[in-house]
Structure formats: C-alpha cells, structure tokens
Design a protein around this motif. Structure first.
Motif, PDB file in Angstrom:
ATOM      1  N   ALA A  98      -2.602   3.859   5.152  1.00  0.00           N
ATOM      2  CA  ALA A  98      -2.018   2.527   4.987  1.00  0.00           C
ATOM      3  C   ALA A  98      -1.269   2.080   6.243  1.00  0.00           C
ATOM      4  CB  ALA A  98      -1.076   2.514   3.782  1.00  0.00           C
TER       5      ALA A  98
ATOM      6  N   PHE B 195       0.828  -1.206   0.000  1.00  0.00           N
ATOM      7  CA  PHE B 195       0.000   0.000   0.000  1.00  0.00           C
ATOM      8  C   PHE B 195       0.860   1.252   0.000  1.00  0.00           C
ATOM      9  CE2 PHE B 195      -3.008  -3.024   2.062  1.00  0.00           C
ATOM     10  CZ  PHE B 195      -3.996  -2.976   1.092  1.00  0.00           C
TER      11      PHE B 195
ATOM     12  N   THR C  24      -8.756   0.402   5.692  1.00  0.00           N
ATOM     13  CA  THR C  24      -7.377  -0.101   5.723  1.00  0.00           C
ATOM     14  C   THR C  24      -7.196  -1.167   6.794  1.00  0.00           C
ATOM     15  OG1 THR C  24      -6.752   1.751   7.179  1.00  0.00           O
ATOM     16  CG2 THR C  24      -6.404   2.027   4.804  1.00  0.00           C
TER      17      THR C  24
END
Length: 426
Positions: A78, A64, A191
């Motif tokens: 992320a 990410f 996330t």
C-alpha cells in the motif's frame, strides 16, 4: 498645420481626442485594477482548492493501511499507492494525467523487461547470472539515459524514462527467484494503479484545474499588457509629465519583460493541455501548437516595444517643436495598434473569428500610409536636421516593424480560429 487622422474602416471615426482619451483611461483604470485583483484572488483560491484535493487523495489512499480488509489484500505494498499520489498529483489536471501515464507506462515496461531479464539470468545460473544481470543493467541503463536526452522525449516523456530506469534496475537486481519477482511486480503494479485512479478521479472530477484554461487566459492578458505598454510609451514620449506619473508609465517596460519571459511557461502549459481530455470549450485535437507560434510573435512584438526605450534617451529625443508636430499622427497610430492588439486578444478569449479582412487588415494598411506621411517634411512643417531626422526615422521604423509583426500575428490568430472552430462574430 492641418490635423492628420487615420481612416477607420469600421466607420467609428477618428481616434479619440486627447481629452476623451484621458477620460477613457481614467474610467478604465478602476476596471483594469479590479480585474487584476480578481485574477490574483482566483489564483489564490485555486491554490487552496489544489491543497484540499491533495489532502483528500492522501486520506483516500491511506485507507489501504487504515482499514484491515484492504490491508489484508495489499499489505505493505500500500505504500506504493501513497507514493504514487505524492509523486504524480500536480496542480493542473493535464500535468497529473501526464505524470500518471508516464509512471504507469514506465513501471509496466521496466517491470516487464526486468522480470524477463531476471528470469533469463536465473535460467543461466551460476556465475553467468551475475554477468547477465550486469550486461542487462548496462544496456538498458545506457539506452534509457540516452533516450531521455532527446529533446522531444525530454519534454513529454522524461519522467516515464526515469521511472522505467528505476523500476528495471530494482526488479532485475533484486530478482533472486523469478516467481517471487513476478508476484512482487504484480502486487506493486496493482497498488500503483489504485493510487493513479484516486489521483485522476480527484484531479479531473473534483473542481478540476485545467492547464488549457490557464494557457488560454494568459494569452489574453499578454495582448492587453502589450497594448498598455504601447500607450505608456506614447504618454511618456509626447507628454510632459511629472516624476510620479513617469514612474507609473514605466510599467510598459515591466509588462514587456513579463511577456518576454513566458516561453517556458507556454511550453509547459501546451504540453499539459495536450494530455487533457475533452472539456468545456476545448475539444479533441485542439490546435495547442498554434499558441506557441502566437507566443513567439508576441515576444517579438514585446522586443520591438522595448526597443522604443532608446527613443526616450536625451541623445535621440526629438526637439519639442518637431515632437509636437508629429504628436497627433503618432498618437493616432499607437491608438490603432493598441486597438488591434485588444481586438485580437478579445477574439481569442471569446473564441470568435477576428474578422481580419473586414477591420484589422484595412486599419493596419491605414497605419502604414500614415507612417510614410510622417517622414514627409511637408507633414510636420518644420526643418528637420540630420540628427533629428535619424531620431524620427528610428521611431517610425520601430512602429513599421510593429505593423508587420501585427500582420503576422493577425494571420496566426485567424488560422487558430479556423483550426479551433471559432464562431463568427454576430
């Protein structure tokens, strides 16, 4: 004096003689050592596999940040995916699943309630906003802290309560504007879900390490340890052995202590096993709670075996003549009890019904009869003084307690077989 033997209901004859028993022990010792060595190597290999899996999960979640298209989608959020992998990836698959679901539920509840509280505080406005936030933090903080101290919740959902408390406070305190808070909560939750999916995929699908297998196998080891402890006591009590052999036979104490210290491990493994999906030989709604009851019985049995150590003291030691007169029946009794433990352990490891009514129960009844004969003066053909009688009675009483505990243990293993769907012995 005539030999005293125990009637073996399966027709295999009496307990092995002294010479045969020594040969049997000598032949089994390399096998036992080999199995223990393989178990240690297997555990070490599982540690390596777990470490590699964590490394792979961290590489995947770091994509990410490393890949520009993914970074543009999630941005600095992320970092929450990386934190999720680091925090929830545990050694056992069930522990990872438990922590992941706790984290997810705690984050959703904490974030949702935090957003509502922040939106309400924003609607109030002015000085009332700070008052509303303070009251909300106090109420939810106190309730969550009290709830996580409840024993049942503490065992299974404490981590979720901690995450709820953390998320709620972060959201509600930083909620200057309701729209920004909700958007930020959605991004971070997405996330976290991504990190959770990577953890679950790596933990459950790539060389999974199941807590249920560890729990199942550890019980078999304890049955064997207690059987060897009984045989070690019998050897030390009845045979004249040198200091080197005596030192090795003292393992019966250490084996019992390892069983006594297994409660916390059992509770953790049972908790993790309940979270695990269907796999291998374990289906849904498997009676993991029965393992806790069997574990309690094994610890009680280990306590009784440890109490036999008092029979080795010089003050309670029987005279040589009397000890030799009861040696043969006592060794036969110990052999029968050790056989019973190994039979129950084998029943669990092979997941087959133990056949208690056909073999184990009749054998334990024979042991009871034999124990009652030992206290009969005509059995050992020698005069028993009061002090010696007390020492002999103490030994017989401890063995009788073992028989009672093994009868309870047999019932629990038999019930585990019924609830767990064990197959019949062919």
């Amino acid at each position: 004096m005539g030999s005293i033997v125990i009637d073996i209901p399966d027709g295999e004859g009496v307990a092995p003689s002294k010479i045969e028993k020594k040969k049997f022990d000598s032949s089994c010792q390399p096998i036992i050592s080999f199995l223990r060595e393989m178990k240690n190597k297997r555990h070490g290999m599982r540690k390596v596999i777990h470490s590699i899996k964590v490394g792979v999960a961290l590489v995947l979640v770091s994509l990410f940040y490393l890949l520009d298209p993914l970074y543009k989608q999630v941005g600095d959020n992320a970092m929450w995916a990386i934190m999720t992998v680091v925090v929830i990836f545990e050694f056992f698959a069930g522990a990872t699943l438990s922590k992941g679901l706790n984290r997810g539920i705690g984050t959703i509840l904490g974030g949702g309630l935090g957003c509502l509280a922040a939106a309400f505080a924003q609607a109030v406005g002015g000085i009332g906003r700070a008052i509303v936030v303070g009251i909300a933090v106090f109420i939810f903080g106190a309730v969550a802290t009290y709830t996580r101290q409840v024993p049942n919740i503490k065992k299974k959902y404490e981590y979720g309560a901690i995450i709820f408390l953390l998320t709620f406070n972060l959201v509600v305190v930083s909620g200057l504007r309701a729209e920004q808070v909700m958007q930020l909560a959605r991004e971070r939750l997405s996330t976290i879900v991504m990190g959770f999916i990577i953890c679950i995929f790596t933990s459950l699908l790539v060389f999974p390490i199941w807590a249920s297998d560890e729990l199942h196998d550890s019980f078999v080891t304890r049955f064997e340890d207690l059987a060897r402890s009984l045989e070690g006591f019998s050897k030390e009590y009845f045979e004249n052995i040198n200091e080197k052999e005596k030192k090795s036979s003292d393992n019966f104490i250490s084996n019992c202590k390892s069983v006594l210290h297994s409660k916390s491990k059992d509770e953790s493994l049972v908790n993790f096993a309940r979270w695990e999906p269907w796999h291998g030989k374990f289906g849904f709604s498997y009676p993991w709670g029965k393992y806790l009851k069997i574990g309690e019985d094994l610890r009680d049995l280990a306590t009784i075996i440890l109490s036999l150590k008092s029979c080795l003291r010089p003050s309670t030691q029987l005279p040589e003549i009397l000890r030799q007169s009861v040696k043969e029946p006592c060794e036969a009794i110990v052999a029968s009890l050790a056989w019973t433990l190994r039979e129950l352990g084998e029943s669990i490891t092979k997941m087959r019904k133990c056949g208690s009514e056909e073999t184990i129960v009749p054998k334990l009844k024979s042991v009871r009869v034999e124990l009652s004969r030992i206290l009969t003066p005509s059995t050992h053909g020698t005069t028993v003084e009061n002090t010696n009688g007390l020492g002999l009675a103490g030994l017989v009483y401890s063995l009788m307690e073992m028989v009672e505990k093994m009868e309870e243990l047999t019932k629990e293993v038999e019930e585990l077989g019924k609830l767990g769907g064990f197959h019949k012995n062919s």
